[in-house]
Design an enzyme around this catalytic site. Sequence first.
Site, PDB file in Angstrom:
ATOM      1  N   LYS A  22       0.846  -1.212   0.000  1.00 17.69           N
ATOM      2  CA  LYS A  22       0.000   0.000   0.000  1.00 17.69           C
ATOM      3  C   LYS A  22       0.875   1.255   0.000  1.00 17.69           C
ATOM      4  O   LYS A  22       0.674   2.161  -0.799  1.00 17.69           O
ATOM      5  CB  LYS A  22      -0.887  -0.004   1.240  1.00 17.69           C
ATOM      6  CG  LYS A  22      -1.556   1.326   1.527  1.00 17.69           C
ATOM      7  CD  LYS A  22      -2.457   1.272   2.737  1.00 17.69           C
ATOM      8  CE  LYS A  22      -1.783   1.576   4.055  1.00 17.69           C
ATOM      9  NZ  LYS A  22      -1.408   2.980   4.282  1.00 17.69           N
ATOM     10  N   ASN A  23       1.862   1.290   0.899  1.00 18.64           N
ATOM     11  CA  ASN A  23       2.641   2.519   1.068  1.00 18.64           C
ATOM     12  C   ASN A  23       3.592   2.784  -0.095  1.00 18.64           C
ATOM     13  O   ASN A  23       4.062   3.914  -0.265  1.00 18.64           O
ATOM     14  CB  ASN A  23       3.416   2.494   2.388  1.00 18.64           C
ATOM     15  CG  ASN A  23       2.492   2.703   3.587  1.00 18.64           C
ATOM     16  OD1 ASN A  23       1.304   2.955   3.410  1.00 18.64           O
ATOM     17  ND2 ASN A  23       3.035   2.580   4.783  1.00 18.64           N
ATOM     18  N   ARG A  92      -4.509  10.893   4.588  1.00 21.67           N
ATOM     19  CA  ARG A  92      -3.466  11.926   4.564  1.00 21.67           C
ATOM     20  C   ARG A  92      -2.550  11.814   3.348  1.00 21.67           C
ATOM     21  O   ARG A  92      -2.055  12.813   2.842  1.00 21.67           O
ATOM     22  CB  ARG A  92      -2.607  11.804   5.809  1.00 21.67           C
ATOM     23  CG  ARG A  92      -3.222  12.311   7.060  1.00 21.67           C
ATOM     24  CD  ARG A  92      -2.235  12.139   8.166  1.00 21.67           C
ATOM     25  NE  ARG A  92      -0.950  12.692   7.754  1.00 21.67           N
ATOM     26  CZ  ARG A  92      -0.592  13.947   7.904  1.00 21.67           C
ATOM     27  NH1 ARG A  92      -1.396  14.797   8.482  1.00 21.67           N
ATOM     28  NH2 ARG A  92       0.585  14.372   7.500  1.00 21.67           N
ATOM     29  N   CYS A 116      -4.591  13.168  13.015  1.00 24.05           N
ATOM     30  CA  CYS A 116      -5.374  11.938  12.923  1.00 24.05           C
ATOM     31  C   CYS A 116      -5.214  11.233  14.253  1.00 24.05           C
ATOM     32  O   CYS A 116      -4.502  11.715  15.143  1.00 24.05           O
ATOM     33  CB  CYS A 116      -4.934  11.088  11.751  1.00 24.05           C
ATOM     34  SG  CYS A 116      -3.352  10.336  11.980  1.00 24.05           S
ATOM     35  N   ARG A 121       0.654  14.952  13.114  1.00 22.40           N
ATOM     36  CA  ARG A 121       1.097  14.778  11.733  1.00 22.40           C
ATOM     37  C   ARG A 121       1.107  16.077  10.917  1.00 22.40           C
ATOM     38  O   ARG A 121       0.364  16.234   9.945  1.00 22.40           O
ATOM     39  CB  ARG A 121       0.259  13.699  11.048  1.00 22.40           C
ATOM     40  CG  ARG A 121       0.317  12.407  11.807  1.00 22.40           C
ATOM     41  CD  ARG A 121      -0.397  11.295  11.111  1.00 22.40           C
ATOM     42  NE  ARG A 121       0.431  10.655  10.095  1.00 22.40           N
ATOM     43  CZ  ARG A 121       0.096   9.516   9.493  1.00 22.40           C
ATOM     44  NH1 ARG A 121      -1.019   8.920   9.788  1.00 22.40           N
ATOM     45  NH2 ARG A 121       0.886   8.991   8.593  1.00 22.40           N
ATOM     46  N   ASP A 305       4.870   0.951  12.206  1.00 20.22           N
ATOM     47  CA  ASP A 305       3.645   0.282  11.741  1.00 20.22           C
ATOM     48  C   ASP A 305       3.535  -1.155  12.255  1.00 20.22           C
ATOM     49  O   ASP A 305       2.477  -1.774  12.107  1.00 20.22           O
ATOM     50  CB  ASP A 305       3.586   0.287  10.206  1.00 20.22           C
ATOM     51  CG  ASP A 305       3.253   1.671   9.664  1.00 20.22           C
ATOM     52  OD1 ASP A 305       2.877   2.550  10.464  1.00 20.22           O
ATOM     53  OD2 ASP A 305       3.365   1.865   8.437  1.00 20.22           O
ATOM     54  N   ILE A 327       8.018   7.576  16.873  1.00 21.03           N
ATOM     55  CA  ILE A 327       7.647   8.227  15.612  1.00 21.03           C
ATOM     56  C   ILE A 327       6.348   9.024  15.756  1.00 21.03           C
ATOM     57  O   ILE A 327       6.278  10.175  15.340  1.00 21.03           O
ATOM     58  CB  ILE A 327       7.499   7.187  14.466  1.00 21.03           C
ATOM     59  CG1 ILE A 327       8.752   6.309  14.361  1.00 21.03           C
ATOM     60  CG2 ILE A 327       7.210   7.885  13.134  1.00 21.03           C
ATOM     61  CD1 ILE A 327      10.009   6.993  13.895  1.00 21.03           C
ATOM     62  N   ARG A 397      -8.372  -0.467   5.412  1.00 23.54           N
ATOM     63  CA  ARG A 397      -7.529   0.531   4.722  1.00 23.54           C
ATOM     64  C   ARG A 397      -6.199  -0.086   4.301  1.00 23.54           C
ATOM     65  O   ARG A 397      -5.552   0.425   3.372  1.00 23.54           O
ATOM     66  CB  ARG A 397      -7.249   1.727   5.633  1.00 23.54           C
ATOM     67  CG  ARG A 397      -8.439   2.629   5.827  1.00 23.54           C
ATOM     68  CD  ARG A 397      -8.033   3.857   6.601  1.00 23.54           C
ATOM     69  NE  ARG A 397      -6.777   4.381   6.099  1.00 23.54           N
ATOM     70  CZ  ARG A 397      -5.859   5.000   6.834  1.00 23.54           C
ATOM     71  NH1 ARG A 397      -6.055   5.189   8.106  1.00 23.54           N
ATOM     72  NH2 ARG A 397      -4.750   5.439   6.288  1.00 23.54           N
TER      73      ARG A 397
HETATM   74  C1  UD1 Z   1       4.405   6.973   6.322  1.00 22.91           C
HETATM   75  C2  UD1 Z   1       3.559   5.730   6.193  1.00 22.91           C
HETATM   76  C3  UD1 Z   1       3.031   5.292   7.550  1.00 22.91           C
HETATM   77  C4  UD1 Z   1       4.184   5.153   8.546  1.00 22.91           C
HETATM   78  C5  UD1 Z   1       5.054   6.401   8.568  1.00 22.91           C
HETATM   79  C6  UD1 Z   1       6.307   6.246   9.423  1.00 22.91           C
HETATM   80  C7  UD1 Z   1       2.601   5.981   3.983  1.00 22.91           C
HETATM   81  C8  UD1 Z   1       1.396   6.248   3.162  1.00 22.91           C
HETATM   82  N1  UD1 Z   1       2.445   6.035   5.308  1.00 22.91           N
HETATM   83  O1  UD1 Z   1       3.551   8.011   6.807  1.00 22.91           O
HETATM   84  O2  UD1 Z   1       2.369   4.036   7.388  1.00 22.91           O
HETATM   85  O3  UD1 Z   1       3.651   4.937   9.837  1.00 22.91           O
HETATM   86  O4  UD1 Z   1       5.492   6.718   7.225  1.00 22.91           O
HETATM   87  O5  UD1 Z   1       7.046   5.148   9.014  1.00 22.91           O
HETATM   88  O6  UD1 Z   1       3.664   5.695   3.466  1.00 22.91           O
HETATM   89  N2  UD1 Z   1       6.234  14.901  10.447  1.00 22.91           N
HETATM   90  C9  UD1 Z   1       6.339  16.255  10.729  1.00 22.91           C
HETATM   91  N3  UD1 Z   1       6.271  17.127   9.675  1.00 22.91           N
HETATM   92  C10 UD1 Z   1       6.077  16.716   8.386  1.00 22.91           C
HETATM   93  C11 UD1 Z   1       5.965  15.337   8.115  1.00 22.91           C
HETATM   94  C12 UD1 Z   1       6.062  14.446   9.182  1.00 22.91           C
HETATM   95  O7  UD1 Z   1       6.519  16.648  11.878  1.00 22.91           O
HETATM   96  O8  UD1 Z   1       6.008  17.560   7.478  1.00 22.91           O
HETATM   97  C13 UD1 Z   1       6.303  13.924  11.572  1.00 22.91           C
HETATM   98  C14 UD1 Z   1       4.977  13.162  11.713  1.00 22.91           C
HETATM   99  O9  UD1 Z   1       4.036  13.899  12.473  1.00 22.91           O
HETATM  100  C15 UD1 Z   1       5.418  11.890  12.401  1.00 22.91           C
HETATM  101  C16 UD1 Z   1       6.819  11.652  11.816  1.00 22.91           C
HETATM  102  O10 UD1 Z   1       7.249  12.915  11.276  1.00 22.91           O
HETATM  103  O11 UD1 Z   1       5.502  12.078  13.781  1.00 22.91           O
HETATM  104  C17 UD1 Z   1       6.860  10.601  10.732  1.00 22.91           C
HETATM  105  O12 UD1 Z   1       6.006  10.969   9.678  1.00 22.91           O
HETATM  106  P1  UD1 Z   1       6.267  10.545   8.160  1.00 22.91           P
HETATM  107  O13 UD1 Z   1       7.542   9.793   8.062  1.00 22.91           O
HETATM  108  O14 UD1 Z   1       6.079  11.763   7.306  1.00 22.91           O
HETATM  109  O15 UD1 Z   1       5.055   9.561   7.924  1.00 22.91           O
HETATM  110  P2  UD1 Z   1       4.042   9.539   6.718  1.00 22.91           P
HETATM  111  O16 UD1 Z   1       4.739   9.748   5.435  1.00 22.91           O
HETATM  112  O17 UD1 Z   1       2.850  10.365   7.046  1.00 22.91           O
END
Ligand code: UD1
Length: 418
Positions: A22-23, A92, A116, A121, A305, A327, A397
């Site tokens: 999925k990711n 998201r 969420c 996030r 995850d 995380i 999902r």
């Molecule tokens: C992706 C995965 C999700 C997984 C996560 C961490 C997808 C669709 N989803 O989510 O399943 O749990 O990686 O491995 O691939 N953050 C900020 N600012 C930002 C972006 C992120 O502070 O602009 C923080 C987030 O709040 C979180 C951390 O960084 O605490 C990790 O987020 P991120 O690596 O961006 O996860 P996603 O890409 O949303």
Amino acid sequence: MDNFIIRGGRPLSGQTMISGSKNAALPILAATLLTKEKCEIKNVPELMDIKSTFELLNYLGKNCFYGYGNFVAEEHGALKLHAPYDLVRKMRASMLVSGPLLARFKKARFSLPGGCSIGMRPIDIHLEGFKKLGAQVSYEKGDVILTAKKLKPGTVKFRFPSVGATENLMMCAALIEGVTTLENCAREPEIEDLAAALTKMGAPVEGAGTPTIKIHGAAALKGLKYSVMPDRIETGTFMLLAAAAGGKIKLLNAAPRNLDALIRCMKKAGVKITAYKDSIEVEAVRGRPKPVSVSTKPHPGFPTDLQAPWMAFMARAAGVSEVHEHIFENRFMHAPELVRMGADITVTDKKAVVRGVAELLGAPVMASDLRAGAALVVAAAAARGRTVIRRIYHIDRGYEKLEHKLKDLGVDATRVKA
Ligand code: UD1
């Protein structure tokens, strides 16, 4: 709304196929916006999040077909540049369309995703990156608006290795002529899959899977034929399911090389694991597993995850273990549900202390998010008696045909209308 009814406590046996990731599929589908040409993506799992992306791409004006694991995107007219609230709110990852739209049309507008259940996030890392490449960011009525007269290649250093920001910036840089360097990148295997797809589209990407990624952007990109990598989180969930419930299973079309951290921890707990190139065998410990503590970290660390399913596995360990979540700030909502099934878990801030119990017992429980739901499935398969899991739309999902795969592995699982 559907529920799962699982009658657990029986050792597992059998084999099942792992779906496409999925990711990895989500950003690759978003990358089809980078080109006018036809894109054909295979091994795309049939999941709610993919359906939401399909709806979003169609809304934006792509002509998409999706079924039987295949996704085809064509383009016959002008695209809209606005991802509205109703579509972004559902998922998201919808904001992954912003990088491609900005790069191609120098404009993108999307609804601010908001928090969420697992945490705030924010999206600051994405926006800082776009600014570094020449975009202006403004806000209007809950939307973020990205504009640029001209985007320029450059160097972006992320303050944290965000998976989504790394992907969004890679896609944006793919349509900026010249070399863009991204530093402190996420190293998740799904980044490598996106890099391979962008390279095939005509924007060679070097260094994916390492902290520094270089994207050789082009003025226009070609269509794409690509098959998505296997889902490592689905694989890990089934590995933990077998380890928790007992027995021996085999998972086909898997990529064990992407699961080193999990395999190390499971081996420490006493689980026997045999990894082949594209399959993996898991044989549970006879009796109770040894307690092993884990801390979630960006890849190649222990994946956040799999933290919830891991906790369900440790609930029956012969001793005390700890789970540290680094995380997301609110990712322990499965703990009280596991306690309802007889687990002994105390949560304080980023740490959960799991005192292993001899037996879990079936109970009515509720999924609060995708991976919390997966943890309840793992616990239910290990528990004596009947568990009813509510709100399984969260689980839908991210897990394709879950009840069928559970049956393949010998779990007595049924989906019922609530
Ligand atoms: C992706 C995965 C999700 C997984 C996560 C961490 C997808 C669709 N989803 O989510 O399943 O749990 O990686 O491995 O691939 N953050 C900020 N600012 C930002 C972006 C992120 O502070 O602009 C923080 C987030 O709040 C979180 C951390 O960084 O605490 C990790 O987020 P991120 O690596 O961006 O996860 P996603 O890409 O949303």
